[in-house]
Motif scaffolding. Structure first.
Motif, mmCIF file in Angstrom:
data_model
loop_
_atom_site.group_PDB
_atom_site.id
_atom_site.type_symbol
_atom_site.label_atom_id
_atom_site.label_comp_id
_atom_site.label_asym_id
_atom_site.label_seq_id
_atom_site.Cartn_x
_atom_site.Cartn_y
_atom_site.Cartn_z
ATOM 1 N N VAL A 59 0.614 -1.265 -0.125
ATOM 2 C CA VAL A 59 -0.365 0.474 -0.483
ATOM 3 C C VAL A 59 0.828 1.566 -0.026
ATOM 4 C CG1 VAL A 59 -1.468 1.254 1.300
ATOM 5 C CG2 VAL A 59 -1.650 -0.973 1.224
ATOM 6 N N SER A 60 1.454 1.028 0.761
ATOM 7 C CA SER A 60 2.647 1.931 1.010
ATOM 8 C C SER A 60 3.928 2.471 -0.370
ATOM 9 C CB SER A 60 3.950 2.177 1.900
ATOM 10 O OG SER A 60 4.953 1.336 1.370
ATOM 11 N N GLN A 61 3.659 1.701 -1.825
ATOM 12 C CA GLN A 61 4.074 1.800 -2.794
ATOM 13 C C GLN A 61 2.704 2.833 -3.921
ATOM 14 O OE1 GLN A 61 7.495 0.970 -2.815
ATOM 15 N NE2 GLN A 61 7.195 0.442 -1.538
ATOM 16 N N LEU A 62 1.666 3.231 -2.918
ATOM 17 C CA LEU A 62 0.641 3.341 -3.928
ATOM 18 C C LEU A 62 0.696 5.640 -3.830
ATOM 19 C CD1 LEU A 62 -2.354 1.580 -3.259
ATOM 20 C CD2 LEU A 62 -0.807 1.313 -5.373
ATOM 21 N N ALA A 63 0.534 6.148 -5.147
ATOM 22 C CA ALA A 63 0.497 7.538 -5.125
ATOM 23 C C ALA A 63 -1.347 6.919 -4.521
ATOM 24 C CB ALA A 63 0.156 7.636 -6.064
ATOM 25 N N PRO A 64 -1.678 8.165 -3.475
ATOM 26 C CA PRO A 64 -3.050 8.378 -3.060
ATOM 27 C C PRO A 64 -3.999 8.367 -4.496
ATOM 28 C CG PRO A 64 -1.822 10.848 -2.731
ATOM 29 C CD PRO A 64 -1.114 9.774 -3.660
ATOM 30 N N GLY A 65 -4.909 7.713 -3.984
ATOM 31 C CA GLY A 65 -6.094 6.840 -4.995
ATOM 32 C C GLY A 65 -5.939 5.663 -5.796
ATOM 33 N N GLY A 66 -4.493 5.355 -5.958
ATOM 34 C CA GLY A 66 -4.205 3.993 -6.477
ATOM 35 C C GLY A 66 -4.377 2.649 -5.929
ATOM 36 N N VAL A 67 -4.151 2.032 -6.642
ATOM 37 C CA VAL A 67 -4.629 0.601 -6.121
ATOM 38 C C VAL A 67 -4.068 -0.176 -5.902
ATOM 39 C CG1 VAL A 67 -7.372 -1.178 -7.083
ATOM 40 C CG2 VAL A 67 -7.403 1.690 -7.111
ATOM 41 N N LEU A 68 -4.163 -1.351 -4.890
ATOM 42 C CA LEU A 68 -3.757 -2.438 -4.808
ATOM 43 C C LEU A 68 -4.512 -3.520 -4.835
ATOM 44 C CD1 LEU A 68 -1.009 -4.526 -3.646
ATOM 45 C CD2 LEU A 68 -2.334 -4.270 -1.224
ATOM 46 N N ALA A 69 -4.570 -4.669 -6.293
ATOM 47 C CA ALA A 69 -5.525 -5.412 -6.552
ATOM 48 C C ALA A 69 -4.453 -6.274 -6.723
ATOM 49 C CB ALA A 69 -6.242 -5.318 -8.457
ATOM 50 N N ILE A 70 -5.333 -7.988 -5.837
ATOM 51 C CA ILE A 70 -4.802 -9.001 -5.189
ATOM 52 C C ILE A 70 -5.786 -9.850 -5.677
ATOM 53 C CG2 ILE A 70 -3.536 -10.039 -3.360
ATOM 54 C CD1 ILE A 70 -2.765 -7.394 -1.830
ATOM 55 N N GLN A 71 -5.195 -11.005 -6.259
ATOM 56 C CA GLN A 71 -5.780 -12.393 -6.480
ATOM 57 C C GLN A 71 -5.117 -13.294 -6.026
ATOM 58 O OE1 GLN A 71 -6.349 -15.925 -7.572
ATOM 59 N NE2 GLN A 71 -5.168 -15.140 -9.387
ATOM 60 N N MET A 72 -5.842 -14.300 -4.929
ATOM 61 C CA MET A 72 -4.520 -15.357 -4.521
ATOM 62 C C MET A 72 -5.901 -16.844 -4.384
ATOM 63 S SD MET A 72 -2.761 -13.388 -1.108
ATOM 64 C CE MET A 72 -4.172 -13.297 -0.254
ATOM 65 N N PRO A 73 -4.900 -17.868 -5.121
ATOM 66 C CA PRO A 73 -5.099 -18.714 -4.750
ATOM 67 C C PRO A 73 -5.819 -19.453 -3.087
ATOM 68 C CG PRO A 73 -3.825 -19.293 -6.390
ATOM 69 C CD PRO A 73 -3.651 -17.864 -5.871
ATOM 70 N N ASP A 74 -6.927 -20.119 -3.284
ATOM 71 C CA ASP A 74 -7.323 -20.663 -1.786
ATOM 72 C C ASP A 74 -7.524 -21.652 -1.332
ATOM 73 O OD1 ASP A 74 -7.720 -19.828 1.229
ATOM 74 O OD2 ASP A 74 -9.451 -19.175 0.308
ATOM 75 N N ASN A 75 -6.909 -22.442 -2.272
ATOM 76 C CA ASN A 75 -7.731 -23.737 -2.129
ATOM 77 C C ASN A 75 -6.381 -25.141 -1.563
ATOM 78 O OD1 ASN A 75 -4.765 -23.677 -4.045
ATOM 79 N ND2 ASN A 75 -5.345 -23.894 -5.567
ATOM 80 N N LEU A 76 -5.682 -24.484 -0.568
ATOM 81 C CA LEU A 76 -4.783 -25.385 0.172
ATOM 82 C C LEU A 76 -5.711 -26.883 1.224
ATOM 83 C CD1 LEU A 76 -2.679 -23.123 2.023
ATOM 84 C CD2 LEU A 76 -2.205 -24.481 0.075
ATOM 85 N N ASN A 77 -7.069 -25.839 1.000
ATOM 86 C CA ASN A 77 -7.881 -27.829 1.842
ATOM 87 C C ASN A 77 -8.848 -28.568 0.359
ATOM 88 O OD1 ASN A 77 -7.001 -26.439 4.058
ATOM 89 N ND2 ASN A 77 -8.646 -25.261 3.965
ATOM 90 N N GLU A 78 -8.265 -27.809 -0.867
ATOM 91 C CA GLU A 78 -8.640 -28.706 -1.644
ATOM 92 C C GLU A 78 -8.333 -30.431 -1.644
ATOM 93 O OE1 GLU A 78 -11.968 -28.321 -3.122
ATOM 94 O OE2 GLU A 78 -12.047 -26.888 -2.228
ATOM 95 N N PRO A 79 -8.994 -31.540 -2.349
ATOM 96 C CA PRO A 79 -8.490 -32.016 -2.338
ATOM 97 C C PRO A 79 -7.558 -32.692 -3.151
ATOM 98 C CG PRO A 79 -10.763 -32.486 -2.994
ATOM 99 C CD PRO A 79 -10.194 -30.509 -2.692
ATOM 100 N N SER A 80 -7.146 -31.322 -4.584
ATOM 101 C CA SER A 80 -6.025 -31.420 -5.276
ATOM 102 C C SER A 80 -4.903 -31.195 -4.550
ATOM 103 C CB SER A 80 -6.516 -29.896 -5.743
ATOM 104 O OG SER A 80 -6.433 -28.960 -5.584
ATOM 105 N N HIS A 81 -4.913 -30.270 -3.364
ATOM 106 C CA HIS A 81 -3.980 -30.154 -2.249
ATOM 107 C C HIS A 81 -3.327 -30.403 -0.903
ATOM 108 C CE1 HIS A 81 -3.511 -26.467 -5.392
ATOM 109 N NE2 HIS A 81 -2.284 -25.936 -4.548
ATOM 110 N N ARG A 82 -4.391 -31.039 -0.297
ATOM 111 C CA ARG A 82 -4.195 -31.894 0.565
ATOM 112 C C ARG A 82 -4.045 -33.201 0.470
ATOM 113 N NH1 ARG A 82 -8.393 -35.044 1.761
ATOM 114 N NH2 ARG A 82 -9.909 -34.818 0.526
#
Length: 258
Positions: A117-140
């Motif tokens: 966030v500290s790298q943003l200009a005022p009004g700037g946007v931090l946009a994040i997408q993260m896999p949240d699949n650690l509890n899915e069979p693929s990863h379990r």
């Protein structure tokens, strides 16, 4: 760990790029001069940003030289930097800091997110997408196979696995306390895969990498065979013979208060 394999990564590029495109669609900025793509990989997400803001300086950042080589060939008009996201400091304040499927590989989000966030200009946007699949069979099932007698001494399953994400409430508090207005949501994609072997092909470019890193080629084949046997039961074929890979992802758009 071995270098990232951009060819293997791009095998499912359409599926990997879909959440990147949907994250970008939630950004409504018009006056954009500086954009950084954190963990840009081979440039599939960077290309979306360059198309969205053709007059902006687009910078792709990644720790993998191999990935950056492919990205630079794909997008010669963009700037690419080899660096660790955790130590990144923007040359100038950014209107957009974009991280598609990269920050889940890093720990200590309580420190990392306010830093971004500290790298943003005022009004700037931090946009994040993260896999949240650690509890899915693929990863379990990766962890379960690694914990068996056959593999326990060769693979440290705890060390190989990614750190569990924080709760949505914890991310909301982190970002609001850093001075942002926050939109946060979770989407589960159901990717249509030819069979359970295709799931392995997908994950060999990402989630399986740390489990295979300490194994030689023969051992890798044996580990994947054991893993495949468990996948067959967890991902039964649909009526048309294909299988559905459930893939939850967590999205955040944080706008820095002016």
């Amino acid at each position: 760990m071995k270098e990232w394999d951009p060819v293997l990564y791009r095998k499912f590029e359409a599926e990997r790029t879909r959440p990147a495109r949907e994250l970008l669609a939630r950004l409504s900025l018009e006056q954009v001069e500086q954009v950084t793509d954190l963990g840009c990989g081979p440039g599939n997400s960077t290309e979306l940003l360059a198309d969205a803001w053709p007059l902006a300086q687009i910078t792709g950042l990644d720790s993998s030289a191999t990935m950056l080589t492919q990205a630079a060939e794909r997008l010669p008009h963009c700037r690419f930097i080899q660096a660790d996201i955790r130590n990144w400091q923007a040359d100038v304040p950014q209107q957009v800091v974009y991280a598609n499927a990269s920050l889940q590989w890093l720990d200590n989000h309580a420190t990392l997110f306010p830093h971004l966030v500290s790298q943003l200009a005022p009004g700037g946007v931090l946009a994040i997408q993260m896999p949240d699949n650690l509890n899915e069979p693929s990863h379990r099932l990766m962890r379960e196979v690694a914990a068996t007698d056959r593999w326990r001494s060769r693979i440290n399953a705890d060390a190989a696995e990614r750190t569990q994400l924080l709760s949505t409430g914890e991310y909301y508090d982190l970002l609001t306390q850093a001075g942002c207005e926050v939109d946060i949501w979770r989407t589960t994609y159901y990717h249509v895969m030819a069979d359970s072997q295709a799931i392995i092909s997908w994950l060999q470019a990402t989630g399986l990498r740390p489990f295979l890193a300490t194994l030689d080629e023969t051992e890798q084949t044996a580990f994947l065979t054991d893993y495949h046997q468990r996948l067959l039961a967890a991902y039964p074929a649909q009526a048309d013979g294909q299988v559905l890979l459930a893939f939850p992802r967590l999205f955040m758009v944080a706008v820095k208060n002016r």
